[in-house]
Structures are given as structure tokens and as C-alpha cells.
Design an enzyme around this catalytic site. Structure first.
Site, short mmCIF file in Angstrom:
data_model
loop_
_atom_site.label_atom_id
_atom_site.label_comp_id
_atom_site.label_asym_id
_atom_site.label_seq_id
_atom_site.Cartn_x
_atom_site.Cartn_y
_atom_site.Cartn_z
N LEU A 19 -12.71 7.42 4.31
CA LEU A 19 -12.03 6.13 4.16
C LEU A 19 -10.72 6.10 4.94
O LEU A 19 -9.99 7.09 4.99
CB LEU A 19 -11.70 5.88 2.69
CG LEU A 19 -12.87 5.76 1.72
CD1 LEU A 19 -12.36 5.78 0.28
CD2 LEU A 19 -13.65 4.48 2.00
N ASP A 62 -15.14 12.10 1.85
CA ASP A 62 -13.75 12.48 1.56
C ASP A 62 -13.62 13.67 0.61
O ASP A 62 -12.52 13.96 0.13
CB ASP A 62 -13.02 11.27 0.97
CG ASP A 62 -12.72 10.20 2.01
OD1 ASP A 62 -12.06 10.54 3.01
OD2 ASP A 62 -13.17 9.05 1.85
N GLU A 67 -7.67 17.46 -3.93
CA GLU A 67 -6.55 17.13 -4.82
C GLU A 67 -6.81 15.86 -5.64
O GLU A 67 -6.31 15.71 -6.75
CB GLU A 67 -5.29 16.90 -3.99
CG GLU A 67 -4.13 16.37 -4.79
CD GLU A 67 -2.93 16.06 -3.92
OE1 GLU A 67 -1.93 16.75 -4.09
OE2 GLU A 67 -2.99 15.14 -3.08
N ASP A 68 -7.61 14.95 -5.07
CA ASP A 68 -7.79 13.67 -5.76
C ASP A 68 -8.74 13.75 -6.95
O ASP A 68 -8.79 12.84 -7.76
CB ASP A 68 -8.28 12.62 -4.75
CG ASP A 68 -7.22 12.33 -3.71
OD1 ASP A 68 -6.05 12.22 -4.10
OD2 ASP A 68 -7.55 12.25 -2.51
N ARG A 87 -15.86 7.80 -3.96
CA ARG A 87 -15.34 9.15 -4.20
C ARG A 87 -15.67 9.67 -5.60
O ARG A 87 -15.42 10.84 -5.89
CB ARG A 87 -13.83 9.18 -3.93
CG ARG A 87 -13.48 8.79 -2.48
CD ARG A 87 -12.12 9.29 -2.07
NE ARG A 87 -12.00 10.72 -2.24
CZ ARG A 87 -10.88 11.41 -2.10
NH1 ARG A 87 -9.78 10.78 -1.77
NH2 ARG A 87 -10.85 12.71 -2.28
N ARG A 133 -5.03 3.02 -5.67
CA ARG A 133 -6.11 3.84 -6.25
C ARG A 133 -5.94 4.10 -7.75
O ARG A 133 -6.91 4.39 -8.43
CB ARG A 133 -6.16 5.18 -5.51
CG ARG A 133 -6.52 5.06 -4.03
CD ARG A 133 -8.01 4.77 -3.84
NE ARG A 133 -8.36 4.53 -2.45
CZ ARG A 133 -8.62 5.48 -1.56
NH1 ARG A 133 -8.58 6.75 -1.94
NH2 ARG A 133 -8.94 5.18 -0.33
N HIS A 163 -1.19 7.01 -1.34
CA HIS A 163 -0.91 7.68 -2.62
C HIS A 163 0.59 7.94 -2.77
O HIS A 163 1.31 7.99 -1.77
CB HIS A 163 -1.62 9.05 -2.66
CG HIS A 163 -3.10 9.00 -2.80
ND1 HIS A 163 -3.95 9.65 -1.93
CD2 HIS A 163 -3.89 8.40 -3.71
CE1 HIS A 163 -5.21 9.45 -2.31
NE2 HIS A 163 -5.20 8.69 -3.37
N CYS A 248 -3.26 17.35 -0.10
CA CYS A 248 -4.55 16.88 -0.64
C CYS A 248 -5.71 17.83 -0.37
O CYS A 248 -6.79 17.65 -0.93
CB CYS A 248 -4.85 15.49 -0.12
SG CYS A 248 -4.93 15.39 1.64
N1 LIG Z 1 -4.32 13.04 -1.91
C1 LIG Z 1 -4.51 12.55 -0.70
O1 LIG Z 1 -3.56 12.28 0.02
N2 LIG Z 1 -5.76 12.29 -0.34
C2 LIG Z 1 -6.13 11.76 0.91
C3 LIG Z 1 -7.41 11.00 0.80
C4 LIG Z 1 -7.84 10.41 2.08
C5 LIG Z 1 -9.18 9.71 2.01
N3 LIG Z 1 -9.57 9.30 3.33
C6 LIG Z 1 -9.14 8.52 1.10
O2 LIG Z 1 -8.84 7.43 1.58
O3 LIG Z 1 -9.40 8.64 -0.08
#
Ligand SMILES: NC(=O)NCCC[C@H](N)C(=O)O
Length: 258
Positions: A19, A62, A67-68, A87, A133, A163, A248
Site C-alpha cells: 500500500l 505489506d 510492527e503493525d 493487512r 489506520r 502512522h 516497522c
Molecule cells: N509501522 C509502519 O510504519 N508501517 C509501514 C507500513 C507501510 C505499508 N505500505 C502500509 O501502508 O501499511
């Protein structure tokens, strides 16, 4: 004795389809991304971190941004419910990993959403970004998971970047650092230090004053070196094209109980 354990997940075959929200899409080179990821993991290991690979989620472009999927406070792992529907399947293997490490496990339930990238811990204060998010219900659930453990949860707005931790992170002494054009309100933090590059706001604390940082932030690294820290630079350019940053690509677990 604090543990030094980090969860990581290698980039999957669909990485280039990850994404992008706040930046224009640029082509990602999967082979280069893998080499950069290996160097990132190498930097963690070189500085004493034991790493555990979370099982692949190859349908999820992704998934490398581990981390997410999970937020730690002490030895409690809160599995997230990512704000982007694509995700959400990333979380199952993260559950298996934290269970195997003996963490107590909670989860964010529908309709709440929370991305780990929106959670910044500074001592017992847990800043959580309300933005694209993470929503109010996700924040409420984070509070009920961590406040009984002694956390003070502070919600802050995030509107200019993906984020909270795309905008700010914290130094070992608790000073919050950020690139002012993308920070909604620096006055929300008791001590705030501006840095001259957006990616210069992202540090992973490796221990002993060493800060893992992106190679794209040389001026910020120089600023922090001048304050007595030791920047360790890694090139994560292919992940930056997908709005990723150094934080992340791993989840650090510092308080595992054997
Ligand atoms: N914790 C973060 O900084 N995550 C990056 C996520 C990037 C991923 N392309 C997203 O948009 O979810």
C-alpha cells in the site's frame, strides 16, 4: 535482565504491491529489498538482538512491516486489527510467534482498528496516534489492555503521515524527535527535538546509546551523534517507497519472562 528479542518477517513475493497512501507509487526492486532486509536483520543481530522470524503471510504484500501486527507492553502482546483490510490476515502468524515465546496475548476486536506503527512507548507512557489506520475504538481497547499493567495511554492526532511513528519516535532519554512539517502538534510531548529529515525522526533503540536509523537521514544522524548517540545506518530505500521506516520492520520484545 531485559531480553533482547526481535520479531521480523521476511519480505514476501508481492512486496511491490504494498500500500501507498501519502506518497506516489514508485517501482520496488524485490531482490534489492531482500538484500536491504537481510542487512537490517544483520544490524539487529550485530548489536545483540536475537531474532525470531514470523511465518510468512505471502498473500499480504505489506507483511514485512511486522510492527503493525502486534504491540508489546511488558510481556503482554496485543495483536492488532490493522486499519487496512488487506493487512488483517497478517496477524494470525504473529499470534503464533508471540504465543510460542510465552507472552500473554490479547487482541483488538472489531470494529476497532489499530496499527502497531501508531503506538510509541516512552517509559510507561504509551502514545497512540489516531489517524488513517487507528480509530477511537482501537485506542479504547489499547487502554483497557495496557492501563491495568501500569501504562499511561496518551492519544494524539496524526493527519500528515501514515502512522504516529512515521512522524515521531523517542531517544533513550525520552526526548521525542520529529520532523516538524509532519508532526501535528509537537507541544503534546513534554520534550521535543526537531530533526532536519523526515526519515531522521525514526530511530530503533539498539541499546547502549546506539540508534538504528535509515541511511536516507545523514543530517539527522549527525545531529544525534553530536548529542552523544551512536547512529547505525541501514539503507531501507525499497521499503521507504512503501512508506516503511526502520521501526516497522521489527517488533522488539524487551521483557520476556523465561
Ligand atoms: N509501522 C509502519 O510504519 N508501517 C509501514 C507500513 C507501510 C505499508 N505500505 C502500509 O501502508 O501499511
Amino acid at each position: 535482565m531485559p531480553s533482547r528479542h526481535a520479531l521480523i518477517r521476511r519480505p514476501g513475493p508481492r512486496l511491490a504491491e504494498g500500500l501507498v497512501t501519502h506518497i506516489d507509487r514508485r517501482p520496488v526492486d524485490p531482490a534489492l529489498a531482500l538484500r536491504q532486509w537481510e542487512a537490517y536483520v544483520g544490524a539487529l543481530r550485530d548489536h545483540g538482538w536475537q531474532t525470531t522470524e514470523v511465518a510468512p503471510a505471502d498473500d499480504c504484500p505489506d507483511a514485512v512491516f511486522i510492527e503493525d501486527a502486534v504491540v508489546m507492553f511488558r510481556n503482554v502482546a496485543l495483536l492488532t486489527r490493522p486499519g487496512a483490510g488487506s493487512r488483517r490476515p497478517e496477524v494470525a502468524a504473529a499470534r503464533a510467534a508471540v504465543e510460542a515465546l510465552g507472552c500473554s496475548v490479547g487482541e483488538v476486536r472489531a470494529p476497532g482498528t489499530l496499527d502497531g506503527g501508531d503506538v510509541l512507548k516512552v517509559g510507561d507512557t504509551v502514545y497512540v496516534g489516531r489517524g488513517g489506520r487507528t480509530d477511537g475504538e482501537g485506542i479504547r481497547q489499547l487502554r483497557s489492555a495496557f492501563e491495568p499493567l501500569g501504562a499511561r495511554v496518551v492519544a494524539v492526532p496524526v493527519s500528515r503521515v501514515l502512522h504516529l511513528k512515521s512522524a515521531v519516535t523517542a531517544l533513550p532519554d525520552g526526548t521525542v524527535i520529529g520532523y516538524p512539517p509532519v508532526v501535528d502538534d509537537p507541544a503534546l510531548f513534554p520534550r521535543f527535538l526537531p530533526v532536519p529529515e523526515e526519515s531522521g525522526a525514526h530511530v530503533v533503540l539498539l541499546g547502549g546509546g546506539r540508534l538504528l536509523m535509515a541511511a536516507s537521514a545523514p543530517k539527522s544522524a549527525e545531529l544525534l551523534a553530536g548529542l552523544g548517540y551512536r547512529p547505525v545506518l541501514v539503507d531501507i530505500g525499497e521499503f521507504e517507497k512503501l512508506e516503511g521506516c526502520v521501526t516497522c520492520l521489527s517488533v522488539r520484545l524487551r521483557e520476556l519472562y523465561a
